[in-house]
Write an enzyme that holds these catalytic residues in place. Structure first.
Site, PDB file in Angstrom:
ATOM      1  N   GLU B  44       0.555  -0.929   0.314  1.00  7.14           N
ATOM      2  CA  GLU B  44       0.053  -0.585  -0.323  1.00  7.14           C
ATOM      3  C   GLU B  44       0.366   1.048   0.158  1.00  7.14           C
ATOM      4  O   GLU B  44       2.329   1.681   0.502  1.00  7.14           O
ATOM      5  CB  GLU B  44      -0.984  -0.311   0.919  1.00  7.14           C
ATOM      6  CG  GLU B  44      -2.014   1.198   1.781  1.00  7.14           C
ATOM      7  CD  GLU B  44      -2.485   1.166   2.787  1.00  7.14           C
ATOM      8  OE1 GLU B  44      -2.303  -0.170   3.044  1.00  7.14           O
ATOM      9  OE2 GLU B  44      -3.718   1.951   3.187  1.00  7.14           O
ATOM     10  N   LYS B 126      -8.777   2.369  -1.973  1.00  5.22           N
ATOM     11  CA  LYS B 126      -9.073   1.991  -1.033  1.00  5.22           C
ATOM     12  C   LYS B 126     -10.189   2.348  -0.439  1.00  5.22           C
ATOM     13  O   LYS B 126     -11.069   3.840  -0.440  1.00  5.22           O
ATOM     14  CB  LYS B 126      -8.641   2.240   0.304  1.00  5.22           C
ATOM     15  CG  LYS B 126      -8.361   1.352   1.961  1.00  5.22           C
ATOM     16  CD  LYS B 126      -6.975   2.649   2.876  1.00  5.22           C
ATOM     17  CE  LYS B 126      -7.070   1.455   3.694  1.00  5.22           C
ATOM     18  NZ  LYS B 126      -5.466   1.914   4.319  1.00  5.22           N
ATOM     19  N   CYS B 162      -6.378  -3.278   2.425  1.00  5.56           N
ATOM     20  CA  CYS B 162      -5.901  -3.163   3.587  1.00  5.56           C
ATOM     21  C   CYS B 162      -7.064  -3.444   4.673  1.00  5.56           C
ATOM     22  O   CYS B 162      -7.710  -4.569   4.642  1.00  5.56           O
ATOM     23  CB  CYS B 162      -4.502  -1.688   4.509  1.00  5.56           C
ATOM     24  SG  CYS B 162      -3.870  -2.000   6.016  1.00  5.56           S
TER      25      CYS B 162
END
Lengths: 605, 605
Positions: B44, B126, B162
């Site tokens: 990330e 995200k 994540c």
């Protein structure tokens, strides 16, 4: 058309002081009742103070807030005030939020209750949660999902909290959908330079959207880095201003509003805008025409150091003149410092006096905030201090009447130099750190709160000494650029002259070239661009997030821009270790600017 | 069933260092290609580093990140690597988010791109944004709203970032709805004590929910207060572990996965779970069976100080043993300190050595992080320093080989006492501040980064001196309770003995009663409860947000609880001014505990 007498209590609150804040609500409700009010309002999170930050995540604190609210409702009724609806902000938790990963522990809410008849008649939570600038509310709160409407004396009053007005959608259109006769928003809206104009335009726009008279009740006072400037506003459905309270003053705004009667039947129910479910409570149906509020003159500006008690004069509906820009900023700095000193339980402050303009302005602010008899100044000359520096410091003390002493740092300096043989920057910083240690020693010995004199320009570029001139519990001018330091000093002197008082700041401190006096003949311009240019570049870079190319395009020399931005980028670590101070600009050094310390990104390549 | 050779590059990244991070991607992609990989992944925000904090709001930085990504894609193709899909995290902005109040300026996104054929074949952002603990992503980013699926060698690979795995809903069920053959999540998941166990269970659970093999690629290294421990994990659809990478080691995990072929026709399109719109890109249809990855031993633990280059050994699919708890924490402290020193461009560190256990452990960590030849220790005895303190400090230096000197503070002390005549706490704090000033003078003169020796127990209760022992750019053990300090010191000595080396920490530093030695005969227990009790209470109060009543109910004496909590509540101001240090617990003193400084809430009434 029913007439409603509204009492907006624009007052201060202290985070965590549930008992003291409840006492203030009682006191001001008594006062409001004495003014014949039908509906009494207090600011956002009045009962807990604002912002509670991590206390929101401590369930014992949430429960204590809930208990304090119930107890407050009972005490109001015990005093015979149970028939008067009181709108008060507090901290609650969501009853129906299921625990889930990523949701704040315990599902806390930024809540508002309507107290009536000794009980909590209705409560709701802020719908729009701000999470930018100084706000972290998405981190701490679960949003509310109702559109609360209380019927008071036959008028449907829609309720909202602060950000509910700032962001589009939600409770403003929902108030229209619910056919409210009044929209009442309670707020804890921190001061920023020029925010008063923005806020007025916002309230006018939202009133038109809601289609009803809109009252915006603001908090006033200070909590750590935040200052609340008051400036409560009431406008009618067309956006015409009905009342505006003064900035930085505690008081109760009482005004009579002629408002549309609630629909006798068929008031909308169910889910309206943004999924908000209308939650209606009828407290009193019967409109009661009353005598109008007598016209009284409204105080136009805060009086330095004056405490307005709940028994003091009402601020009846009227139009306070906004302060001019310099007075407004200066007032914010005074209010912020006073709140910090008193809320931390200190009675006196200590400031190192160099004879320069920064420490002179800090001392003047301190004298206005806590009184010269509680301000202690110390001159700490070294071998590089000029004669005029000592004279100017002494002259400042003479003019303001603050307590003054001189402690030379030569013996301490010699002891370190004897052991370490320092040169260059190490020798310069040593002098600053010896002074920081000296101030802290006096603070520990005598109990004063130390003030750090750094201004925003020098903090931005790192032109200061960590653990030296950065020492202090509070930095009154940490968000004030150097050019503003000069302007505020001149304004403060002019204001004194206009009142026939001695201007506090020696002319020489204002006119001489700024110098740290850490080596022979040193002046700030040895290391920094001229302040007007420096501050203009900093305002673009720090406050407005402009890039190097944009700043050059705005007309600044590329080499100068490059040098300045590089200084800012590499000073990040130092800035993190500065004490708090009043935030007066939208982008200061608090939560608004937090780069990773070790980041390698240089705007200048 | 197609076989996919996946290369997971578990590496470090530096915030803002776009050029250096891009270079690392190139280097490790070359390496991955050399291993015959079909799909290469990086963590990330690999290209920008993590966390970028306010850099996300600077449009010049967002544009620089986008430009760096395009340039990286072109360079990969130029090197003949264009046919190999590379998944890399970066910072982007939303193309279709309209500006609105409350939305982060410029609508930045925590984004991931798939580079292929010299271009950005697909990118997404995200979806779940964490905004708790050390995370502030709701403040900085606009969420992504697609379910990206890339077809590689005939396998549909669903992508996530994540938090998309940590929170319920969103891309995990969407991967199932999209009938993905592999779910690949890229992460920058900060280390916390015991998080490795939580993480493993999470990935297993999510794989079962997604109904496909799931690869969890983690970052390793350190950025300011954050440490990333690696521990990348691959599990099959039933949750069985296929591979697990070591903690705190850079490396490339290569493994062959036999995965279901993508549906030939009728692969779902449109909007699936949580409103995510499936975004499909076909990169290569043809499944190519390949030779399996040769089995190789996997390094089981990080090697202190070793740098693994992109040309280094692959970590072929295997199961690394998790470190035991003490070694894990100690490794985190070493990795965090090393990252801070090197990313700030320092080459040496300076620590004051009192002969006590805190500074001894800090020195040992420093020697492991940067090498004893780069560690400078200084003993600064006062009239209250015991003989054993000086001996123990010298013995530590002898055992570790760090650079050592002694500078008594008596002359500086006498100079201040002569001018100010201090007593009591002021006299005690003075000694500590003289040492802080001395360390900073040496730092300025010689260029070392100063380490602050404070541990979590004393910082929590304010048993330390602001601008004294708090001085330093980094506090290696600021998130380590005193009882853990003892345990880690003993572990480090045992580990040395087991390797046949000299244990670095003198036994006497471990066994003698802790003392600040600021007045005759002083010991910590004059002011504080015994550390095992103190730490147990602090863990409940600080780390787990328990209230006073709950802590008493857990079996602690009420008077002791009251006294301890009161110390913590009143120490808040001091704690804010401590330097950064590695966070190792879920609730430390960074973003996790930020009470308003002037709040009046006392848990103890």
């Amino acid at each position: 058309m029913p007439r409603l007498r509204l009492a907006l209590n624009q007052i201060d609150s202290t985070v965590g002081d549930l008992a003291g804040n409840a006492e203030a609500v009682l006191r001001w409700t008594r006062h409001s009742a004495g003014q014949g009010a039908h509906l009494v309002a207090f600011p956002e999170m009045m009962l807990t103070g604002y912002p509670v930050e991590d206390l929101a995540l401590r369930s014992s604190f949430v429960e204590a807030s809930r208990a304090a609210l119930r107890s407050l409702a009972a005490r109001l009724a015990d005093e015979g005030l149970g028939g008067l609806p009181v709108v008060v902000g507090y901290l609650d938790r969501s009853a129906d939020a299921r625990p889930r990963y990523g949701q704040p522990a315990g599902a806390p809410q930024n809540a508002v209750a309507v107290l009536h008849g000794g009980e909590v008649a209705l409560s709701f939570a802020k719908h729009h949660l701000p999470n930018y600038g100084v706000f972290d509310e998405f981190r701490y709160f679960v949003p509310g999902d109702t559109m609360p409407v209380v019927r008071v004396r036959g008028v449907d009053v829609a309720l909202a909290v602060c950000e509910d007005l700032w962001q589009d959608g939600g409770r403003v259109p929902a108030a229209r959908s619910a056919r409210a006769g009044l929209l009442l928003s309670v707020n804890a809206s921190p001061y920023e330079r020029d925010k008063d104009d923005t806020r007025l335009e916002l309230v006018r726009k939202r009133a038109q959207e809601a289609g009803c008279t809109t009252a915006y009740l603001a908090m006033t006072g200070g909590q750590d880095e935040l200052v609340f400037d008051g400036d409560s506003i009431v406008v009618d459905r067309d956006g015409a201003v009905l009342a505006r309270a003064p900035q930085f003053s505690e008081g109760c705004v009482v005004l009579d509003l002629d408002l549309p009667a609630a629909a006798e039947a068929g008031a909308p129910t169910g889910v309206v805008d943004d999924g908000l479910r209308i939650d209606r409570v009828v407290l009193s149906e019967q409109p009661v025409p009353e005598r109008p509020v007598p016209e009284r003159p409204m105080p136009g500006r805060p009086v330095s150091g004056e405490t307005v008690s709940g028994d003091g004069p009402a601020l009846s509906g009227g139009h306070a003149e906004p302060l001019d820009d310099d007075e407004e900023v200066y007032s914010a700095l005074v209010v912020g410092l006073r709140a910090y000193v008193t809320k931390n339980g200190f009675r006196s402050v200590l400031v190192g006096l160099s004879g320069g303009i920064d420490s002179a302005l800090v001392a003047a602010i301190a004298c206005d905030a806590v009184g010269a008899q509680h301000v202690h100044g110390v001159s700490m000359p070294s071998r590089y201090s000029s004669e005029h520096s000592r004279d100017d410091a002494a002259e400042l003390a003479r003019r303001t009447g603050l307590n003054y002493r001189t402690v030379p740092i030569e013996p301490m300096f010699d002891a370190y130099m004897g052991a370490l043989g320092l040169t260059g920057l190490a020798e310069e910083n040593l002098q600053s750190r010896l002074r920081g240690t000296l101030l802290m020693a006096l603070s520990n010995q005598e109990g004063h709160l130390v003030l750090a004199p750094g201004n925003k320009s020098e903090l931005a570029v790192g032109y200061s000494t960590l653990y030296g001139d950065s020492v202090g519990a509070y930095g009154p001018i940490k968000d004030v650029y150097k050019t503003s330091v000069f302007r505020l000093a001149e304004w403060r002197n002019r204001a004194a002259a206009a009142r026939g008082e001695t201007p506090p700041i020696p002319e020489n401190s204002i006119t001489k070239p700024p110098s740290a006096e850490l080596r022979p003949g040193q002046v700030d311009t040895d290391s920094l661009p001229d302040y007007p240019v420096l501050d203009a570049i900093l305002a673009l870079y720090v406050d407005r997030d402009r890039g190097a190319d944009e700043i050059v395009a705005a007309g600044y020399d590329r080499e100068l821009v490059t040098r300045t931005l590089r200084m800012v980028d590499t000073a990040e670590y130092k800035r993190r270790q500065y004490p708090p101070g009043t935030k007066i600009s939208a982008k200061g050094f608090g939560k608004d600017r937090r780069l990773p310390v070790t980041n390698r990104w240089r705007e200048t390549g």
